[in-house]
Design a protein around this motif. Structure first.
Motif, PDB file in Angstrom:
ATOM      1  N   ILE A   5       0.860  -1.181   0.000  1.00 15.99           N
ATOM      2  CA  ILE A   5       0.000   0.000   0.000  1.00 15.99           C
ATOM      3  C   ILE A   5       0.897   1.232   0.000  1.00 15.99           C
ATOM      4  O   ILE A   5       1.815   1.331   0.823  1.00 15.99           O
ATOM      5  CB  ILE A   5      -0.920   0.024   1.237  1.00 15.99           C
ATOM      6  N   ALA A   6       0.648   2.128  -0.939  1.00 16.76           N
ATOM      7  CA  ALA A   6       1.356   3.412  -0.993  1.00 16.76           C
ATOM      8  C   ALA A   6       0.302   4.503  -0.897  1.00 16.76           C
ATOM      9  O   ALA A   6      -0.702   4.475  -1.613  1.00 16.76           O
ATOM     10  CB  ALA A   6       2.135   3.532  -2.294  1.00 16.76           C
ATOM     11  N   TRP A   7       0.523   5.477  -0.001  1.00 11.61           N
ATOM     12  CA  TRP A   7      -0.483   6.498   0.273  1.00 11.61           C
ATOM     13  C   TRP A   7       0.205   7.838   0.421  1.00 11.61           C
ATOM     14  O   TRP A   7       1.166   7.960   1.171  1.00 11.61           O
ATOM     15  CB  TRP A   7      -1.200   6.101   1.556  1.00 11.61           C
ATOM     16  N   TRP A   8      -0.256   8.824  -0.314  1.00 10.41           N
ATOM     17  CA  TRP A   8       0.319  10.164  -0.259  1.00 10.41           C
ATOM     18  C   TRP A   8      -0.672  11.146   0.337  1.00 10.41           C
ATOM     19  O   TRP A   8      -1.844  11.170  -0.055  1.00 10.41           O
ATOM     20  CB  TRP A   8       0.634  10.684  -1.660  1.00 10.41           C
ATOM     21  N   ASP A   9      -0.212  11.999   1.239  1.00  6.19           N
ATOM     22  CA  ASP A   9      -0.931  13.205   1.631  1.00  6.19           C
ATOM     23  C   ASP A   9      -0.465  14.264   0.636  1.00  6.19           C
ATOM     24  O   ASP A   9       0.730  14.568   0.569  1.00  6.19           O
ATOM     25  CB  ASP A   9      -0.593  13.607   3.069  1.00  6.19           C
ATOM     26  N   LEU A  10      -1.367  14.817  -0.150  1.00  3.16           N
ATOM     27  CA  LEU A  10      -0.995  15.711  -1.239  1.00  3.16           C
ATOM     28  C   LEU A  10      -0.754  17.158  -0.806  1.00  3.16           C
ATOM     29  O   LEU A  10      -0.325  17.971  -1.622  1.00  3.16           O
ATOM     30  CB  LEU A  10      -2.061  15.671  -2.341  1.00  3.16           C
ATOM     31  N   ASP A  11      -1.014  17.475   0.457  1.00  2.00           N
ATOM     32  CA  ASP A  11      -0.720  18.827   0.928  1.00  2.00           C
ATOM     33  C   ASP A  11       0.767  19.092   0.720  1.00  2.00           C
ATOM     34  O   ASP A  11       1.606  18.258   1.016  1.00  2.00           O
ATOM     35  CB  ASP A  11      -1.072  18.978   2.409  1.00  2.00           C
ATOM     36  N   GLY A  12       1.082  20.238   0.150  1.00  2.00           N
ATOM     37  CA  GLY A  12       2.478  20.563  -0.125  1.00  2.00           C
ATOM     38  C   GLY A  12       2.937  20.132  -1.509  1.00  2.00           C
ATOM     39  O   GLY A  12       4.084  20.335  -1.871  1.00  2.00           O
ATOM     40  N   SER A  13       2.052  19.520  -2.280  1.00  2.68           N
ATOM     41  CA  SER A  13       2.387  19.103  -3.641  1.00  2.68           C
ATOM     42  C   SER A  13       1.542  19.894  -4.631  1.00  2.68           C
ATOM     43  O   SER A  13       0.401  20.260  -4.333  1.00  2.68           O
ATOM     44  CB  SER A  13       2.103  17.608  -3.823  1.00  2.68           C
ATOM     45  N   ALA A  14       2.092  20.141  -5.796  1.00  4.36           N
ATOM     46  CA  ALA A  14       1.315  20.774  -6.861  1.00  4.36           C
ATOM     47  C   ALA A  14       0.325  19.786  -7.474  1.00  4.36           C
ATOM     48  O   ALA A  14      -0.629  20.189  -8.134  1.00  4.36           O
ATOM     49  CB  ALA A  14       2.248  21.321  -7.933  1.00  4.36           C
ATOM     50  N   ALA A  15       0.552  18.500  -7.266  1.00  5.83           N
ATOM     51  CA  ALA A  15      -0.341  17.469  -7.805  1.00  5.83           C
ATOM     52  C   ALA A  15      -1.673  17.489  -7.057  1.00  5.83           C
ATOM     53  O   ALA A  15      -1.729  17.760  -5.851  1.00  5.83           O
ATOM     54  CB  ALA A  15       0.305  16.097  -7.691  1.00  5.83           C
ATOM     55  N   THR A  16      -2.719  17.177  -7.785  1.00  2.00           N
ATOM     56  CA  THR A  16      -4.060  17.086  -7.212  1.00  2.00           C
ATOM     57  C   THR A  16      -4.662  15.734  -7.597  1.00  2.00           C
ATOM     58  O   THR A  16      -4.136  15.038  -8.473  1.00  2.00           O
ATOM     59  CB  THR A  16      -4.966  18.201  -7.769  1.00  2.00           C
ATOM     60  N   VAL A  17      -5.765  15.402  -6.970  1.00  2.00           N
ATOM     61  CA  VAL A  17      -6.456  14.174  -7.352  1.00  2.00           C
ATOM     62  C   VAL A  17      -6.800  14.225  -8.840  1.00  2.00           C
ATOM     63  O   VAL A  17      -6.609  13.248  -9.563  1.00  2.00           O
ATOM     64  CB  VAL A  17      -7.713  13.951  -6.479  1.00  2.00           C
ATOM     65  N   GLU A  18      -7.253  15.368  -9.318  1.00  2.00           N
ATOM     66  CA  GLU A  18      -7.606  15.494 -10.740  1.00  2.00           C
ATOM     67  C   GLU A  18      -6.390  15.324 -11.649  1.00  2.00           C
ATOM     68  O   GLU A  18      -6.461  14.640 -12.663  1.00  2.00           O
ATOM     69  CB  GLU A  18      -8.286  16.836 -11.014  1.00  2.00           C
ATOM     70  N   SER A  19      -5.261  15.946 -11.298  1.00  2.00           N
ATOM     71  CA  SER A  19      -4.078  15.815 -12.157  1.00  2.00           C
ATOM     72  C   SER A  19      -3.552  14.383 -12.149  1.00  2.00           C
ATOM     73  O   SER A  19      -3.076  13.885 -13.165  1.00  2.00           O
ATOM     74  CB  SER A  19      -2.982  16.805 -11.744  1.00  2.00           C
TER      75      SER A  19
END
Length: 109
Positions: A5-19
């Motif tokens: 299982i790999a899981w990212w908290d996207l806060d602090g990233s330019a990536a979004t769920v949509e991207s």
């Protein structure tokens, strides 16, 4: 069998769920269809908590040769959480959808 299982908290990233969803639409998911020993890989999103991840179910240990981790490249850092477990038991329930390949909103027209 094993599960990763790999899981990212996207806060602090330019990536979004949509991207990241668009990234899967570009054919990236298809690269995983030929990986030896991979029984199932699914990608998941938690929009409310701004998270993205994947689960990989392996017949045995994960092979050394797997496709590059494009999500980590796009997000800009390794997974916030990476877990690996031995599978103790597996069952398949009664279902009507015969094949899972190609399901999900990424593949919706």
């Amino acid at each position: 069998m094993r599960v990763d299982i790999a899981w990212w908290d996207l806060d602090g990233s330019a990536a979004t769920v949509e991207s990241l969803r668009e990234h899967l639409r570009d054919g990236t998911a298809d690269h995983w269809a030929e990986v030896e020993g991979l029984r199932l890989k699914f990608w998941m999103a938690d929009r409310d908590r701004n998270r993205w991840g994947a689960v990989m179910l392996w017949e045995a240990a994960r092979p050394a040769a797997i496709p590059p981790n494009r999500a980590a490249e796009l997000i800009g850092f390794p997974p916030t959480h990476r877990l690996s477990f031995e599978i103790e038991a597996v069952v398949e329930g009664a279902y009507t959808v015969e094949a899972l390949h190609g399901l999900g909103p990424v593949f919706a027209p």
